[in-house]
Design a protein around this motif. Structure first.
Motif, PDB file in Angstrom:
ATOM      1  N   TYR A  47       0.848  -1.189   0.000  1.00  0.00           N
ATOM      2  CA  TYR A  47       0.000   0.000   0.000  1.00  0.00           C
ATOM      3  C   TYR A  47       0.881   1.236   0.000  1.00  0.00           C
ATOM      4  O   TYR A  47       2.048   1.181   0.375  1.00  0.00           O
ATOM      5  N   ASN A  48       0.315   2.353  -0.411  1.00  0.00           N
ATOM      6  CA  ASN A  48       1.037   3.632  -0.442  1.00  0.00           C
ATOM      7  C   ASN A  48       2.264   3.553  -1.337  1.00  0.00           C
ATOM      8  O   ASN A  48       3.294   4.136  -1.049  1.00  0.00           O
ATOM      9  N   GLY A  49       2.159   2.817  -2.427  1.00  0.00           N
ATOM     10  CA  GLY A  49       3.261   2.685  -3.366  1.00  0.00           C
ATOM     11  C   GLY A  49       3.281   3.833  -4.371  1.00  0.00           C
ATOM     12  O   GLY A  49       2.451   4.742  -4.345  1.00  0.00           O
ATOM     13  N   VAL A  50       4.214   3.764  -5.245  1.00  0.00           N
ATOM     14  CA  VAL A  50       4.384   4.790  -6.271  1.00  0.00           C
ATOM     15  C   VAL A  50       3.168   4.834  -7.197  1.00  0.00           C
ATOM     16  O   VAL A  50       2.699   5.901  -7.571  1.00  0.00           O
ATOM     17  N   VAL A  51       2.646   3.674  -7.554  1.00  0.00           N
ATOM     18  CA  VAL A  51       1.482   3.573  -8.433  1.00  0.00           C
ATOM     19  C   VAL A  51       0.307   3.033  -7.606  1.00  0.00           C
ATOM     20  O   VAL A  51       0.285   1.854  -7.266  1.00  0.00           O
ATOM     21  N   ASP A  54      -1.413  -0.322  -8.166  1.00  0.00           N
ATOM     22  CA  ASP A  54      -0.684  -1.562  -7.901  1.00  0.00           C
ATOM     23  C   ASP A  54      -0.877  -2.070  -6.468  1.00  0.00           C
ATOM     24  O   ASP A  54      -0.373  -3.122  -6.116  1.00  0.00           O
ATOM     25  N   CYS A  55      -1.617  -1.318  -5.655  1.00  0.00           N
ATOM     26  CA  CYS A  55      -1.812  -1.715  -4.258  1.00  0.00           C
ATOM     27  C   CYS A  55      -2.621  -3.007  -4.159  1.00  0.00           C
ATOM     28  O   CYS A  55      -3.498  -3.273  -4.961  1.00  0.00           O
ATOM     29  N   GLY A  56      -2.275  -3.793  -3.141  1.00  0.00           N
ATOM     30  CA  GLY A  56      -2.966  -5.058  -2.916  1.00  0.00           C
ATOM     31  C   GLY A  56      -2.130  -5.954  -2.026  1.00  0.00           C
ATOM     32  O   GLY A  56      -1.359  -5.476  -1.191  1.00  0.00           O
ATOM     33  N   THR A  72      -3.229  -9.844  -5.424  1.00  0.00           N
ATOM     34  CA  THR A  72      -4.468  -9.077  -5.566  1.00  0.00           C
ATOM     35  C   THR A  72      -4.129  -7.624  -5.868  1.00  0.00           C
ATOM     36  O   THR A  72      -3.101  -7.105  -5.426  1.00  0.00           O
ATOM     37  N   PHE A  73      -5.005  -6.987  -6.630  1.00  0.00           N
ATOM     38  CA  PHE A  73      -4.871  -5.572  -6.971  1.00  0.00           C
ATOM     39  C   PHE A  73      -6.230  -4.942  -6.708  1.00  0.00           C
ATOM     40  O   PHE A  73      -7.120  -4.990  -7.566  1.00  0.00           O
TER      41      PHE A  73
END
Length: 124
Positions: A47-51, A54-56, A72-73
């Motif tokens: 979570y809280n990634g660049v994109v 893409d979180c999951g 999972t996304f």
């Protein structure tokens, strides 16, 4: 080697973010198929990634002679899972289990027999 792959699209974001659910899938489904884990499952929430899309959750379970993975996304409302095993298993049962736990309106399923490169043949 039996290799089962499933891609699910248009699912429920809340299910894809449920770390406990993903862990339960990895702990219960292989056991119900008669497959033996060699270590506890490994879950990596992202979570809280660049994109943000893409979180999951990415999760891995190493099996005796194989593995099971789930990615999972939640923002994309999709997941990808696979199970590779030297021990034959009921792929249809696994498909139904995953569809029940991570229901999606669009699903693509593939199965393949992988050859052992050392022996050049399918091993069971």
């Amino acid at each position: 080697m039996q290799h089962f792959m499933i891609d699910g699209f248009r699912g429920y974001r809340s299910r894809f973010d449920d770390i406990k659910l993903v862990q339960e899938i990895l702990e219960e489904f292989p056991a119900q198929l008669g497959l033996q884990p060699v270590m506890p499952s490994f879950l990596l929430p992202y979570y809280n990634g660049v994109v943000p899309e893409d979180c999951g959750v990415s999760a891995f379970l190493f099996l005796r002679g194989g593995h099971m993975t789930i990615h999972t996304f939640s923002f994309r409302e999709c997941y990808f899972a696979d199970l590779l095993s030297l021990v034959p298993f009921d792929a249809r049962k696994l498909e139904l289990q995953l569809q029940t736990a991570l229901h999606c309106s669009t699903v693509t399923v593939r199965s393949a027999e992988r050859k052992d490169r050392v022996f050049g043949e399918v091993r069971t």
